[in-house]
Scaffold this motif. Structure first.
Motif, PDB file in Angstrom:
ATOM      1  N   CYS A 121       0.841  -1.201   0.000  1.00 46.63           N
ATOM      2  CA  CYS A 121       0.000   0.000   0.000  1.00 46.63           C
ATOM      3  C   CYS A 121       0.881   1.258   0.000  1.00 46.63           C
ATOM      4  CB  CYS A 121      -0.913  -0.027   1.226  1.00 46.63           C
ATOM      5  SG  CYS A 121      -2.081   1.333   1.207  1.00 46.63           S
ATOM      6  N   THR A 122       1.928   1.247   0.865  1.00 48.27           N
ATOM      7  CA  THR A 122       2.838   2.394   0.936  1.00 48.27           C
ATOM      8  C   THR A 122       3.482   2.649  -0.427  1.00 48.27           C
ATOM      9  OG1 THR A 122       3.297   1.765   3.216  1.00 48.27           O
ATOM     10  CG2 THR A 122       4.819   3.347   2.195  1.00 48.27           C
ATOM     11  N   ALA A 123       3.933   1.582  -1.083  1.00 45.44           N
ATOM     12  CA  ALA A 123       4.587   1.727  -2.385  1.00 45.44           C
ATOM     13  C   ALA A 123       3.620   2.312  -3.406  1.00 45.44           C
ATOM     14  CB  ALA A 123       5.114   0.377  -2.860  1.00 45.44           C
ATOM     15  N   GLU A 124       2.388   1.834  -3.390  1.00 42.83           N
ATOM     16  CA  GLU A 124       1.411   2.349  -4.373  1.00 42.83           C
ATOM     17  C   GLU A 124       1.099   3.824  -4.112  1.00 42.83           C
ATOM     18  OE1 GLU A 124      -2.093  -0.088  -5.034  1.00 42.83           O
ATOM     19  OE2 GLU A 124      -0.854  -1.912  -5.013  1.00 42.83           O
ATOM     20  N   ALA A 125       1.041   4.192  -2.832  1.00 35.16           N
ATOM     21  CA  ALA A 125       0.746   5.608  -2.503  1.00 35.16           C
ATOM     22  C   ALA A 125       1.819   6.513  -3.095  1.00 35.16           C
ATOM     23  CB  ALA A 125       0.671   5.785  -0.995  1.00 35.16           C
ATOM     24  N   SER A 126       3.071   6.011  -3.084  1.00 37.62           N
ATOM     25  CA  SER A 126       4.151   6.868  -3.580  1.00 37.62           C
ATOM     26  C   SER A 126       4.106   7.043  -5.095  1.00 37.62           C
ATOM     27  CB  SER A 126       5.509   6.316  -3.148  1.00 37.62           C
ATOM     28  OG  SER A 126       5.770   5.152  -3.895  1.00 37.62           O
ATOM     29  N   ARG A 179      -4.832  -8.436  13.486  1.00 34.11           N
ATOM     30  CA  ARG A 179      -3.976  -8.096  12.342  1.00 34.11           C
ATOM     31  C   ARG A 179      -4.754  -7.323  11.275  1.00 34.11           C
ATOM     32  NH1 ARG A 179       0.993  -7.635  13.587  1.00 34.11           N
ATOM     33  NH2 ARG A 179       1.715  -9.405  14.802  1.00 34.11           N
ATOM     34  N   VAL A 180      -5.960  -7.826  10.984  1.00 38.23           N
ATOM     35  CA  VAL A 180      -6.768  -7.188   9.932  1.00 38.23           C
ATOM     36  C   VAL A 180      -7.111  -5.734  10.333  1.00 38.23           C
ATOM     37  CG1 VAL A 180      -9.005  -7.232   8.749  1.00 38.23           C
ATOM     38  CG2 VAL A 180      -7.644  -9.322   8.937  1.00 38.23           C
ATOM     39  N   ASN A 181      -7.457  -5.540  11.606  1.00 38.81           N
ATOM     40  CA  ASN A 181      -7.736  -4.165  12.058  1.00 38.81           C
ATOM     41  C   ASN A 181      -6.513  -3.274  11.915  1.00 38.81           C
ATOM     42  OD1 ASN A 181     -10.386  -4.439  12.576  1.00 38.81           O
ATOM     43  ND2 ASN A 181     -10.135  -4.953  14.760  1.00 38.81           N
ATOM     44  N   GLU A 182      -5.355  -3.856  12.264  1.00 30.87           N
ATOM     45  CA  GLU A 182      -4.095  -3.114  12.125  1.00 30.87           C
ATOM     46  C   GLU A 182      -3.906  -2.665  10.671  1.00 30.87           C
ATOM     47  OE1 GLU A 182      -1.120  -5.175  15.082  1.00 30.87           O
ATOM     48  OE2 GLU A 182      -0.215  -5.029  13.057  1.00 30.87           O
ATOM     49  N   ILE A 183      -4.139  -3.617   9.769  1.00 31.23           N
ATOM     50  CA  ILE A 183      -3.972  -3.305   8.342  1.00 31.23           C
ATOM     51  C   ILE A 183      -4.947  -2.190   7.933  1.00 31.23           C
ATOM     52  CG2 ILE A 183      -4.284  -4.205   6.002  1.00 31.23           C
ATOM     53  CD1 ILE A 183      -3.364  -6.970   7.174  1.00 31.23           C
ATOM     54  N   LYS A 184      -6.217  -2.324   8.371  1.00 29.32           N
ATOM     55  CA  LYS A 184      -7.220  -1.316   7.989  1.00 29.32           C
ATOM     56  C   LYS A 184      -6.797   0.079   8.420  1.00 29.32           C
ATOM     57  CE  LYS A 184     -11.457  -4.045   7.854  1.00 29.32           C
ATOM     58  NZ  LYS A 184     -12.625  -4.482   8.642  1.00 29.32           N
ATOM     59  N   ALA A 217      -3.781   1.127   9.184  1.00 27.43           N
ATOM     60  CA  ALA A 217      -2.561   1.567   8.489  1.00 27.43           C
ATOM     61  C   ALA A 217      -2.896   2.045   7.076  1.00 27.43           C
ATOM     62  CB  ALA A 217      -1.542   0.431   8.432  1.00 27.43           C
ATOM     63  N   VAL A 218      -3.755   1.277   6.378  1.00 26.94           N
ATOM     64  CA  VAL A 218      -4.126   1.654   5.006  1.00 26.94           C
ATOM     65  C   VAL A 218      -4.877   3.003   5.007  1.00 26.94           C
ATOM     66  CG1 VAL A 218      -5.610   1.029   3.046  1.00 26.94           C
ATOM     67  CG2 VAL A 218      -4.069  -0.667   4.053  1.00 26.94           C
ATOM     68  N   ALA A 219      -5.780   3.158   5.998  1.00 23.60           N
ATOM     69  CA  ALA A 219      -6.520   4.423   6.074  1.00 23.60           C
ATOM     70  C   ALA A 219      -5.548   5.598   6.254  1.00 23.60           C
ATOM     71  CB  ALA A 219      -7.523   4.388   7.211  1.00 23.60           C
ATOM     72  N   ASP A 220      -4.534   5.393   7.102  1.00 20.17           N
ATOM     73  CA  ASP A 220      -3.541   6.468   7.319  1.00 20.17           C
ATOM     74  C   ASP A 220      -2.778   6.789   6.037  1.00 20.17           C
ATOM     75  OD1 ASP A 220      -4.229   6.700   9.908  1.00 20.17           O
ATOM     76  OD2 ASP A 220      -2.419   5.745  10.757  1.00 20.17           O
ATOM     77  N   ILE A 221      -2.373   5.703   5.352  1.00 21.73           N
ATOM     78  CA  ILE A 221      -1.579   5.918   4.123  1.00 21.73           C
ATOM     79  C   ILE A 221      -2.410   6.714   3.097  1.00 21.73           C
ATOM     80  CG2 ILE A 221      -0.525   4.751   2.139  1.00 21.73           C
ATOM     81  CD1 ILE A 221       0.129   2.436   4.196  1.00 21.73           C
ATOM     82  N   ILE A 222      -3.672   6.332   2.958  1.00 23.49           N
ATOM     83  CA  ILE A 222      -4.530   7.022   1.977  1.00 23.49           C
ATOM     84  C   ILE A 222      -4.756   8.473   2.387  1.00 23.49           C
ATOM     85  CG2 ILE A 222      -6.881   7.096   1.026  1.00 23.49           C
ATOM     86  CD1 ILE A 222      -6.732   4.035   0.876  1.00 23.49           C
ATOM     87  N   ASP A 223      -4.954   8.658   3.677  1.00 26.79           N
ATOM     88  CA  ASP A 223      -5.120  10.027   4.204  1.00 26.79           C
ATOM     89  C   ASP A 223      -3.936  10.912   3.842  1.00 26.79           C
ATOM     90  OD1 ASP A 223      -7.382  10.675   5.662  1.00 26.79           O
ATOM     91  OD2 ASP A 223      -6.094  11.392   7.322  1.00 26.79           O
ATOM     92  N   LYS A 224      -2.766  10.344   4.068  1.00 27.58           N
ATOM     93  CA  LYS A 224      -1.540  11.083   3.795  1.00 27.58           C
ATOM     94  C   LYS A 224      -1.428  11.394   2.301  1.00 27.58           C
ATOM     95  CE  LYS A 224       3.269  10.759   5.016  1.00 27.58           C
ATOM     96  NZ  LYS A 224       4.305   9.753   5.265  1.00 27.58           N
TER      97      LYS A 224
END
Ligand code: DAH
Length: 371
Positions: A27-32, A77-82, A84-91
């Protein structure tokens, strides 16, 4: 290779952690890679879409498909991912917003800045302030009066009787439609600042020392040395025992303060209805220093005479005091001197401008030279 969600076979804590790390890294890589608003939209849809977004797939495959004993761990784990993904998209959204705002006011720090033109004092006003300043230092205060004036203040109370020929010298602009009024109430554009002498003496008892800056109007067609509107500064000092010596001393000091200490003054007899005796004040030409020549050429500003006329002045005529006698100006008890000068002509000489019209055309190319 684009990231895809695969079914989990191993639900051990280590395997869950590894899967979660891979997912978040992807997800981080795609955001970049997001470069445009369109990129951002497809990136967000790919991860968040309810129907078949990656988070929904993870929910379905990793959580719902988990064996009973691994459900809790998988849930965490799934909640953690959710989140983290929400944060990445926000950023990613924030970054996009900043980039598009910057594009609107695009700042290129290598370019020269935008210079806002700063206003400058108009050369006539600057000269006016300088003259007023010289008298303020001597203890004079500033008085003002109306530009639309009555015949009474502009003429009658200054000892210009009705039909007196001295009125003709003033090329007066009268306000139309005043004929039905008594003459003294008829309105006109003041032809000089002298009416403010009377207005001030009506309000303030002696002793007074005032200067009166202002605009005046005369029926003079505009040319290089005339304008239907121009500026004057008037002066008036009234007290007991004021003499012509005080007038000379004051004006000599003022001229030296304005034009330099080497300037000489020279008084010539003249006539004004409101002063007796009256004089014109000349100063040695501050262009040629009094020689009448500039090198081999004749000095134009002083017409080769070496002298420049700067003002009219005199001792206040007792007839003028009679109009304000009730406010303490008994001509038997007080005396005073007055003077009046044209500011525009002094500004022309001072700045070496050869056409008066430049002062009133409002051309920025002319005015900015004084900034
Ligand atoms: N008001 C006169 C004019 O405009 C100038 C003047 C002369 C003013 C003598 C004075 C004075 O106060 O005493 O021509």
């Amino acid at each position: 290779m684009a990231y895809t969600v695969s079914r989990l076979t191993d639900y051990s804590a280590a395997a869950l952690e590894k899967a979660a790390d891979e997912c978040i890294a992807a997800c981080t890589a795609e955001a970049s890679e997001v470069r445009s608003d369109l990129d951002l939209k497809s990136f967000r849809d790919r991860w968040m879409a309810r129907k078949n977004g990656i988070l929904t797939q993870i929910n379905d495959l990793w959580l719902k498909g988990a064996p009973k004993e691994a459900k809790r761990e998988a849930g965490i784990r799934v909640n953690e991912i959710k989140s983290a993904v929400a944060d990445i998209i926000d950023k990613a959204e924030h970054i996009r917003l900043e980039i598009s705002t910057a594009a609107i006011q695009s700042v290129d720090i290598s370019l020269p800045g935008i210079r806002r033109p700063i206003g400058a004092e108009h050369p006539v006003i600057k000269t006016m302030h300088e003259i007023v300043g010289v008298f303020q230092k001597l203890g004079y205060s500033v008085a003002e009066g109306p530009v639309v004036e009555t015949d009474y203040y502009n003429f009658e109370a200054l000892n210009f009787p009705p039909n007196h020929p001295a009125r003709d010298t003033q090329d007066t602009l009268f306000i139309a439609g005043q004929q039905s009024k008594p003459q003294r109430e008829r309105l006109l554009l003041r032809t000089h600042t002298s009416p403010v002498q009377i207005r001030t003496m009506e309000k303030m008892r002696p002793p007074i020392r005032i200067v009166i800056p202002g605009t005046v109007h005369r029926n003079d067609p505009p040319d290089a040395s005339h304008s239907p509107m121009f500026h004057q500064i008037e002066g008036l000092a009234v007290d007991t025992n004021i003499t012509f010596g005080d007038l000379k001393g004051t004006l000599d000091h003022a001229m030296k303060a304005l034009f330099g200490s080497s300037v000489k003054t020279h008084f010539r007899p003249s006539f004004f209805p409101f002063t007796e005796p009256s004089a014109e004040l000349y100063v040695t030409c501050f262009i040629c220093g009094g020689s009448g020549k500039r090198g081999a050429d004749p000095c134009r500003p002083c017409k080769q005479t070496g002298w420049i006329e700067v003002l009219g002045c005199g001792m206040v005529d007792p007839n003028v005091f009679e109009f304000v006698k009730d406010n303490g100006y008994d001509p038997k008890k007080v005396s005073g001197f007055a003077f009046g000068m044209g500011v525009d002509r002094l500004a022309l000489l001072k700045y070496g401008v050869d056409d008066l019209q430049y002062f009133f055309q409002g051309d920025v190319r002319f005015l900015e030279q004084f900034g």
